[in-house]
Design a protein around this motif. Structure first.
Motif, PDB file in Angstrom:
ATOM      1  N   TRP A  93     -97.278 -36.658  93.394  1.00  0.00           N
ATOM      2  CA  TRP A  93     -96.693 -35.379  92.946  1.00  0.00           C
ATOM      3  C   TRP A  93     -95.300 -35.570  92.378  1.00  0.00           C
ATOM      4  O   TRP A  93     -94.947 -34.962  91.358  1.00  0.00           O
ATOM      5  CB  TRP A  93     -96.644 -34.374  94.103  1.00  0.00           C
ATOM      6  N   ALA A  96     -95.320 -37.366  88.941  1.00  0.00           N
ATOM      7  CA  ALA A  96     -95.852 -36.492  87.891  1.00  0.00           C
ATOM      8  C   ALA A  96     -94.820 -35.462  87.454  1.00  0.00           C
ATOM      9  O   ALA A  96     -94.714 -35.142  86.264  1.00  0.00           O
ATOM     10  CB  ALA A  96     -97.118 -35.791  88.385  1.00  0.00           C
ATOM     11  N   ASP A 173    -100.200 -31.592  86.778  1.00  0.00           N
ATOM     12  CA  ASP A 173    -100.735 -32.687  87.588  1.00  0.00           C
ATOM     13  C   ASP A 173     -99.858 -33.021  88.791  1.00  0.00           C
ATOM     14  O   ASP A 173    -100.201 -33.922  89.563  1.00  0.00           O
ATOM     15  CB  ASP A 173    -100.895 -33.950  86.729  1.00  0.00           C
ATOM     16  N   SER A 174     -98.757 -32.316  88.947  1.00  0.00           N
ATOM     17  CA  SER A 174     -97.913 -32.506  90.124  1.00  0.00           C
ATOM     18  C   SER A 174     -98.390 -31.528  91.196  1.00  0.00           C
ATOM     19  O   SER A 174     -98.036 -30.354  91.186  1.00  0.00           O
ATOM     20  CB  SER A 174     -96.448 -32.255  89.784  1.00  0.00           C
TER      21      SER A 174
END
Length: 214
Positions: A93, A96, A173-174
């Motif tokens: 996380w 990203a 995408d985090s």
């Protein structure tokens, strides 16, 4: 050595401390949690004993934002994450979100997988540079979050302000998963049940202030 502080304002829920510590440590070795606790919350203080934490009297308003702002002032990492106790951090996380910190971007929103808004550019929990935190509120007052709200809409103002300043990006995408009962990921407790009342109380303030960034 860590380069990101995850500020966790404690609003009860002492039983969730261990879960968050384990989740964060499993996701990255670059971030540390900093718990900010109310001085009358005995169970929370017992749960965070031995962990990095700050203690403050309860705020009349803006307790969540007040605790985030205290954590910002008490830490020195170059990256700041506005957290909460009911989060689960997925592996990767931080990388990203950090990948989006290029050019003018200083605030990056994360995706909680539950709220459709967080997959469409909004964020309830964000990664911020320390330089950005020093800019203060959109009306010139100090602080990363506006303490005028009881609790709700502080995220909307933060994202709106960063967009107005041209420094916001969203990292779908985090994944920092919000374990919220509205998504069936937690039980409804007293704090969650007060959400509707807080939103009604804060909505008029938000409607007045949003002219500052729209």
């Amino acid at each position: 050595m860590t380069d990101c502080v995850v500020i966790v304002p404690m609003l009860g829920r002492a039983e969730q401390v261990d879960r968050l510590v384990i989740s964060l440590a499993a996701s990255t070795d670059r971030a540390r949690p900093l718990f900010v606790c109310t001085d009358t919350d005995v169970k929370v203080l017992e749960a965070v004993a031995g962990l990095d934490h700050l203690v403050t009297p309860p705020a009349e308003r803006g307790d969540y934002a007040h605790k985030i702002n205290l954590g910002v002032a008490a830490s020195d990492e170059p990256l700041i994450f506005t957290g909460a106790i009911d989060l689960h951090f997925h592996d990767g996380w931080l990388e990203a979100a950090e990948w989006m910190l290029e050019g003018l971007t200083q605030v990056v929103g994360t995706n909680d997988l539950a709220n459709p808004r967080t997959a469409q550019g909004h964020s309830t929990h964000t990664l911020t540079t320390r330089d950005y935190a020093g800019l203060g509120l959109i009306d010139g007052r100090p602080g990363l979050l506006c303490e005028d709200y009881i609790h709700e809409f502080v995220d909307d103002e933060m994202v709106g302000t960063a967009r107005k300043r041209g420094v916001y990006a969203h990292a779908v995408d985090s994944i920092v998963e919000h374990l919220h009962p509205m998504a069936g990921k937690a039980e409804w407790d007293d704090t969650y049940r007060a959400m509707d009342r807080r939103m009604r109380a804060d909505r008029s303030l938000f409607n007045r202030r949003r002219a500052l960034w729209t």
